[in-house]
Design an enzyme around this catalytic site. Structure first.
Site, PDB file in Angstrom:
ATOM      1  N   GLU A  45       7.049  39.986  93.703  1.00  0.00           N
ATOM      2  CA  GLU A  45       6.084  40.774  92.936  1.00  0.00           C
ATOM      3  C   GLU A  45       5.370  39.926  91.893  1.00  0.00           C
ATOM      4  O   GLU A  45       4.172  40.088  91.671  1.00  0.00           O
ATOM      5  CB  GLU A  45       6.774  41.969  92.264  1.00  0.00           C
ATOM      6  N   TYR A 128       3.073  47.669  86.262  1.00  0.00           N
ATOM      7  CA  TYR A 128       3.071  47.664  87.715  1.00  0.00           C
ATOM      8  C   TYR A 128       4.341  47.056  88.280  1.00  0.00           C
ATOM      9  O   TYR A 128       5.003  47.644  89.144  1.00  0.00           O
ATOM     10  CB  TYR A 128       1.853  46.914  88.297  1.00  0.00           C
ATOM     11  N   ASP A 146      -1.035  49.664  91.849  1.00  0.00           N
ATOM     12  CA  ASP A 146      -1.676  48.355  91.871  1.00  0.00           C
ATOM     13  C   ASP A 146      -3.134  48.543  92.276  1.00  0.00           C
ATOM     14  O   ASP A 146      -3.609  49.658  92.430  1.00  0.00           O
ATOM     15  CB  ASP A 146      -0.955  47.417  92.848  1.00  0.00           C
TER      16      ASP A 146
END
Length: 335
Positions: A45, A128, A146
DNA sequence: AAGCCGGGGGA
DNA sequence: TCCCCAGGCTT
């Protein structure tokens, strides 16, 4: 208490359309495989923050092979971390990822925390990423918003060509209203909508004919109207910016171990030309100083007439050539 | 809220 | 060439 969040599309139908589309079309990305560790998901991520999947994939494999756990990364030398980060961009992310690893090791017993609140406290983990890790690493129910999800929901639910520049409360409430109540289902919804945005509902040339939501999409029904914020949406410049100069200097620092002469780095920052010939002759020095200030480079002041042996001191704070070590020539290297 | 922070590949 | 990409942090 969420007045603007009443669903405009049938929830069950919408969920089913996206979930079955995902089952049929999902990419086989390595971090989506079963038994991927929470740490490996977190690393993916962070790498994916503003870097496309295609470039992250090989870097992610190499990174996890080298540093499989937070403790491994936390113990790694900064220079090696920055070299492994290579050209993923925004190298400060690499520094924060290592800080993140150290915090996980020191305050969380070496295990990635599970709650969004705890994740959000980690360096480099924002709203996020905290939601994504909670959802994708731990199967938790979280509002994952996102750029892909924002675009898909903005189109399907609000009829907008592109989401507004700033993520507002209304947008978050709307996304929350569409999140399936069941945790396992919510995870598949999150990754499914994201995948839809990446493969079909793309920013540039959406393939609406292949979209599972083509029958209900508000934007498609309205005739795909243009983006009203198109005028205000200004893309960041690149050529001639400090960021480009920083990137060029970092490439030189990564390429070779040891200390680099300041003049070489300033020339690199100027794109190989004489820095004095630039429109802004101060840019290379400013870029170099900012790298030191960010902890991406360190400076050392050598005696010019002492064979470069006598170290006058190092600093992670001083700007490029701005202090008074007379007779001392600054040299730089990765931290 | 706005500005800054990389780099590359597809259209 | 232009444009976008699984954002975050600082001011």
């Amino acid at each position: 208490m969420v007045p603007s969040a009443s669903p405009v599309l049938d929830l069950t139908e919408t969920h089913e359309a996206v979930l079955s589309w995902y089952d049929a079309h999902a990419r086989d990305l390595p971090w989506r495989r079963p038994r991927t560790s929470a740490w490996a998901v977190l690393v993916s991520e962070v790498m994916l923050q503003q870097t496309p999947v295609s470039r992250v994939e090989p870097a992610w494999r190499a990174w996890l092979a080298r540093w499989p756990t937070p403790a491994d990364l936390a113990a790694a030398p900064t220079a090696e971390v920055l070299r492994a980060w290579d050209r993923l961009g925004y190298p400060r992310r690499a520094l924060r990822l290592r800080e993140c690893a150290a915090v996980i090791r020191d305050r969380h017993g070496g295990r990635v925390p599970q709650s969004e609140e705890e994740l959000r406290e980690l360096p480099g983990i924002g709203t996020y990423t905290a939601a994504a890790v909670a959802a994708f690493a731990y199967g938790r129910r979280a509002v994952v918003l996102d750029t892909n999800v924002r675009r898909v929901l903005g189109r399907a639910l609000a009829g907008q060509a592109l989401p507004p520049p700033a993520l507002g409360r209304d947008e978050r409430d709307r996304a929350a209203a569409y999140l399936p109540a069941d945790a396992a289902r919510s995870v598949r919804w999150n990754v499914g909508v994201m995948e839809l945005g990446a493969l079909v509902c793309t920013a540039r040339a959406p393939r609406c004919e292949a979209c599972p939501l083509r029958g209900s999409c508000a934007w498609l029904r309205a005739g795909r109207p243009a983006d009203p914020h198109a005028a205000t949406r200004r893309r960041q410049a690149w050529h001639g910016t400090d960021r480009q100069a920083r990137g060029r200097i970092m490439a030189v620092l990564r390429a070779r171990d040891g200390w680099h002469a300041e003049a070489d780095l300033l020339r690199a920052g100027a794109g190989g030309a004489d820095p004095a010939a630039l429109t802004d002759p101060t840019q290379p020095a400013r870029a170099l100083a900012s790298l030191v200030s960010d902890g991406l480079a360190v400076v050392r002041y050598d005696q010019q007439h002492a064979g470069g042996e006598h170290e006058r001191g190092t600093s992670g704070v001083q700007g490029a050539g701005e202090c008074n070590h007379d007779g001392a020539a600054p040299t730089y290297r990765l931290p």
